[in-house]
Design a protein around this motif. Sequence first.
Motif, mmCIF file in Angstrom:
data_model
loop_
_atom_site.group_PDB
_atom_site.id
_atom_site.type_symbol
_atom_site.label_atom_id
_atom_site.label_comp_id
_atom_site.label_asym_id
_atom_site.label_seq_id
_atom_site.Cartn_x
_atom_site.Cartn_y
_atom_site.Cartn_z
ATOM 1 N N ILE A 1 0.837 -1.194 0.000
ATOM 2 C CA ILE A 1 0.000 0.000 0.000
ATOM 3 C C ILE A 1 0.878 1.252 0.000
ATOM 4 C CG2 ILE A 1 -0.241 -0.167 2.524
ATOM 5 C CD1 ILE A 1 -2.975 1.240 2.206
ATOM 6 N N ALA A 2 0.537 2.202 -0.876
ATOM 7 C CA ALA A 2 1.352 3.410 -1.008
ATOM 8 C C ALA A 2 0.533 4.555 -1.592
ATOM 9 C CB ALA A 2 2.572 3.141 -1.887
ATOM 10 N N GLU A 3 0.972 5.776 -1.324
ATOM 11 C CA GLU A 3 0.373 6.981 -1.890
ATOM 12 C C GLU A 3 1.152 7.407 -3.136
ATOM 13 O OE1 GLU A 3 0.192 9.233 2.311
ATOM 14 O OE2 GLU A 3 1.701 7.695 1.881
ATOM 15 N N PRO A 4 0.493 7.638 -4.271
ATOM 16 C CA PRO A 4 1.210 8.115 -5.461
ATOM 17 C C PRO A 4 1.971 9.416 -5.215
ATOM 18 C CG PRO A 4 -0.967 7.341 -6.075
ATOM 19 C CD PRO A 4 -0.919 7.348 -4.575
ATOM 20 N N VAL A 5 1.354 10.337 -4.480
ATOM 21 C CA VAL A 5 2.037 11.544 -4.010
ATOM 22 C C VAL A 5 1.751 11.630 -2.517
ATOM 23 C CG1 VAL A 5 2.302 14.045 -4.210
ATOM 24 C CG2 VAL A 5 1.710 12.711 -6.233
ATOM 25 N N VAL A 6 2.796 11.553 -1.705
ATOM 26 C CA VAL A 6 2.604 11.515 -0.250
ATOM 27 C C VAL A 6 2.173 12.893 0.231
ATOM 28 C CG1 VAL A 6 3.636 10.936 1.964
ATOM 29 C CG2 VAL A 6 4.402 9.761 -0.105
ATOM 30 N N GLY A 7 1.145 12.935 1.057
ATOM 31 C CA GLY A 7 0.586 14.202 1.501
ATOM 32 C C GLY A 7 1.155 14.726 2.794
ATOM 33 N N ALA A 8 0.344 14.696 3.861
ATOM 34 C CA ALA A 8 0.708 15.349 5.113
ATOM 35 C C ALA A 8 1.946 14.745 5.771
ATOM 36 C CB ALA A 8 -0.472 15.290 6.076
ATOM 37 N N ALA A 9 2.168 13.449 5.603
ATOM 38 C CA ALA A 9 3.266 12.785 6.304
ATOM 39 C C ALA A 9 4.634 13.250 5.834
ATOM 40 C CB ALA A 9 3.154 11.272 6.148
ATOM 41 N N LEU A 10 4.793 13.504 4.544
ATOM 42 C CA LEU A 10 6.086 13.925 4.004
ATOM 43 C C LEU A 10 6.060 15.322 3.401
ATOM 44 C CD1 LEU A 10 7.658 10.771 2.285
ATOM 45 C CD2 LEU A 10 8.313 11.857 4.425
ATOM 46 N N GLY A 11 4.891 15.831 3.089
ATOM 47 C CA GLY A 11 4.824 17.160 2.504
ATOM 48 C C GLY A 11 4.882 17.146 0.992
ATOM 49 N N CYS A 12 3.899 16.506 0.357
ATOM 50 C CA CYS A 12 3.710 16.569 -1.100
ATOM 51 C C CYS A 12 4.898 16.010 -1.880
ATOM 52 C CB CYS A 12 3.423 18.007 -1.541
ATOM 53 S SG CYS A 12 2.028 18.756 -0.696
ATOM 54 N N VAL A 13 5.209 14.747 -1.643
ATOM 55 C CA VAL A 13 6.351 14.105 -2.299
ATOM 56 C C VAL A 13 5.858 13.200 -3.424
ATOM 57 C CG1 VAL A 13 8.267 12.501 -2.015
ATOM 58 C CG2 VAL A 13 7.780 14.193 -0.240
ATOM 59 N N PRO A 14 6.116 13.564 -4.692
ATOM 60 C CA PRO A 14 5.739 12.691 -5.815
ATOM 61 C C PRO A 14 6.692 11.506 -5.916
ATOM 62 C CG PRO A 14 6.091 14.995 -6.517
ATOM 63 C CD PRO A 14 6.681 14.835 -5.155
ATOM 64 N N SER A 15 6.219 10.431 -6.514
ATOM 65 C CA SER A 15 7.096 9.289 -6.746
ATOM 66 C C SER A 15 8.016 9.568 -7.927
ATOM 67 C CB SER A 15 6.266 8.030 -7.018
ATOM 68 O OG SER A 15 5.442 8.214 -8.157
ATOM 69 N N VAL A 16 9.142 8.905 -7.949
ATOM 70 C CA VAL A 16 10.085 8.997 -9.059
ATOM 71 C C VAL A 16 9.507 8.225 -10.250
ATOM 72 C CG1 VAL A 16 12.385 8.275 -9.825
ATOM 73 C CG2 VAL A 16 12.078 9.268 -7.549
ATOM 74 N N PRO A 17 9.624 8.747 -11.468
ATOM 75 C CA PRO A 17 9.123 8.001 -12.637
ATOM 76 C C PRO A 17 9.680 6.577 -12.674
ATOM 77 C CG PRO A 17 9.712 10.229 -13.274
ATOM 78 C CD PRO A 17 10.161 10.071 -11.838
ATOM 79 N N GLY A 18 8.797 5.630 -12.901
ATOM 80 C CA GLY A 18 9.182 4.228 -12.957
ATOM 81 C C GLY A 18 9.043 3.497 -11.638
ATOM 82 N N TYR A 19 8.821 4.245 -10.555
ATOM 83 C CA TYR A 19 8.774 3.619 -9.235
ATOM 84 C C TYR A 19 7.601 2.648 -9.107
ATOM 85 C CZ TYR A 19 7.760 3.145 -4.247
ATOM 86 O OH TYR A 19 7.458 2.645 -3.003
ATOM 87 N N PHE A 20 6.402 3.100 -9.459
ATOM 88 C CA PHE A 20 5.238 2.234 -9.263
ATOM 89 C C PHE A 20 5.222 1.057 -10.226
ATOM 90 C CE2 PHE A 20 3.533 5.500 -6.468
ATOM 91 C CZ PHE A 20 2.910 4.717 -5.501
ATOM 92 N N ALA A 21 5.804 1.229 -11.389
ATOM 93 C CA ALA A 21 5.940 0.079 -12.291
ATOM 94 C C ALA A 21 6.815 -0.995 -11.648
ATOM 95 C CB ALA A 21 6.524 0.520 -13.624
ATOM 96 N N ALA A 22 7.861 -0.565 -10.952
ATOM 97 C CA ALA A 22 8.739 -1.515 -10.263
ATOM 98 C C ALA A 22 8.020 -2.185 -9.096
ATOM 99 C CB ALA A 22 9.993 -0.789 -9.779
ATOM 100 N N MET A 23 7.249 -1.405 -8.329
ATOM 101 C CA MET A 23 6.509 -1.983 -7.205
ATOM 102 C C MET A 23 5.460 -2.983 -7.716
ATOM 103 S SD MET A 23 8.074 -0.475 -4.718
ATOM 104 C CE MET A 23 9.511 -0.413 -5.820
ATOM 105 N N ARG A 24 4.841 -2.637 -8.836
ATOM 106 C CA ARG A 24 3.852 -3.528 -9.450
ATOM 107 C C ARG A 24 4.496 -4.854 -9.855
ATOM 108 N NH1 ARG A 24 -1.775 -3.478 -10.246
ATOM 109 N NH2 ARG A 24 -1.428 -5.485 -9.300
ATOM 110 N N ARG A 25 5.724 -4.785 -10.397
ATOM 111 C CA ARG A 25 6.424 -6.016 -10.805
ATOM 112 C C ARG A 25 6.611 -6.956 -9.618
ATOM 113 N NH1 ARG A 25 9.545 -2.526 -14.100
ATOM 114 N NH2 ARG A 25 11.195 -2.383 -12.530
ATOM 115 N N VAL A 26 7.004 -6.402 -8.481
ATOM 116 C CA VAL A 26 7.228 -7.236 -7.301
ATOM 117 C C VAL A 26 5.913 -7.842 -6.823
ATOM 118 C CG1 VAL A 26 8.057 -7.266 -4.920
ATOM 119 C CG2 VAL A 26 9.257 -5.891 -6.629
ATOM 120 N N CYS A 27 4.856 -7.024 -6.769
ATOM 121 C CA CYS A 27 3.551 -7.531 -6.341
ATOM 122 C C CYS A 27 3.060 -8.637 -7.265
ATOM 123 C CB CYS A 27 2.536 -6.389 -6.293
ATOM 124 S SG CYS A 27 2.818 -5.188 -4.973
ATOM 125 N N ASP A 28 3.150 -8.413 -8.571
ATOM 126 C CA ASP A 28 2.677 -9.407 -9.535
ATOM 127 C C ASP A 28 3.489 -10.695 -9.459
ATOM 128 O OD1 ASP A 28 0.793 -7.599 -10.359
ATOM 129 O OD2 ASP A 28 1.795 -7.064 -12.231
#
Length: 502
Positions: free
Chosen positions: A240-267
């Motif tokens: 479980i993850a936020e595409p752009v982290v809000g209050a906890a980190l202060g509006c932090v977007p993910s690095v391009p390619g990050y969620f594709a990599a996380m998806r690979r591990v989950c799959d």
Amino acid sequence: MGSIGEDEVKHNNTTDLGSLIHKTGLTSKKSTSAVLHRSLHHDPHQAVHAKGNYLCLSNGQKIFDATGGAAVACLGSNDERVARALIQQLTDGVSYCHSLFFATVAVEQLASLLTSSTNNIMTRAFFTSSGSEAIEAALKMARQYFLEKQQPEPQRTHFIGREQSYHGTTVGALGVGGHRARRKLYEPMLSKNASFVSACFSYRGRLSVDEIDKAYVARLEAELEAEFQRVGPRNVVAFIAEPVVGAALGCVPSVPGYFAAMRRVCDKHGALLIMDEIMCGTGRVGPAPTAAYPNPLHAWQDPSVGVAPDIMTMGKALGGGVLPVAAMLVNERIVNVLAQGSGAFSHGQTYQAHPLACRAALEVQQIIKNDDLVSNVREQGALLGKLLKRSLADHPCVGDIRGQGLFWGIEFVQDKAIKEPFNPADGVATGIHELGMRPPFNISIYPGNGSCDGERGDHILLAPAFNVTKADIEHVVGTVTRVIETYFHSKLSLPHVEKDLS
């Protein structure tokens, strides 16, 4: 009520924070309220009227809400179209009925609008009254999916989240969030079936400025794979993850390619991917259009994310704060498994799919779509980021300025070279917020903590309404700049630096 002039705030070198507070006449008074407010010692300001971007207080102040509350009021306050829709629902429709027995038009239309906005990748919607409740539903749905597969996997009980994440304040939601300060009091009560990997946090997470995106993503992918192996790959329910982290980190977007990599591990290991878009979703980050998503609404539809979740949660800007509402959306694969199994989601709440709340959300979402407000989010968000960096990037106490769309964060440090945070006891973010609330600034800024390690680290968020103008953005940046310069001038005897925002 006394106040001081803007010139005095900018230029009087003898004005410190203490005297500024005293001169405004806004020192807090002892609580006399019967309400269990956020503090038992002091009552909050009384808001007596709101319109557009402004909140009017009982003391006569008019506050510009630069954060939409908690990134909620995406249309500002008291939109007349939403008011008319609610009156119609109350007079000609249904105000409440039990979702176990009845469906309503408003709920059906909202679900159809939201699933259509995903190109029907998500095929069913479940409506709750808060983001925390939506996360609870997502956790239960993910677990039930594995119990109802043709070959059930009852051993899957473990969730993997990220450090410095926040998914809600109920016990289940708090258990999969990695924000140490928020977990601390309740740690003994939280689930032991959750563990955490590093956040995707470019400012603090890279090994060095020379670590390129590809290498950084590969390292985070290897870390997630190692955590799967540690807990047992077939024991994991979901990541479980936020595409752009809000209050906890202060509006932090993910690095391009990050969620594709996380998806690979989950799959690879048959686990689900849950994306929490409660704060960053529903147009807030102004996702860029693509051929697949020409009118994107969700953060995962932005090319920088590039993959769809199995389960997603929504809230905040879903209903614009008009009434409490949030949602969980699930994809076809999960729906099919339940349809071929028990035929029902084993979860329910009294106010689930509340007709009035869903009618409010439906009107808000139709306004966002019909007024093409996500395009305005992209345009004004680009300006917001540009002006913030121009105005504050060189400030000695500003470590990082990051964000996307109308969702921007500023992190403060006492040493930029080593990114050393302030002592939490200093209350920097809260102090900046409180100063902003005072004349002559009269602006609401959202404070946050824990961006360094979950306990240390101060940041503020800016998340104005989707319909803001260029003039509004210039006002926000100019005012926030003066607040920050005044605060640190008082705290550290730093000089004021005038900026040309034209």
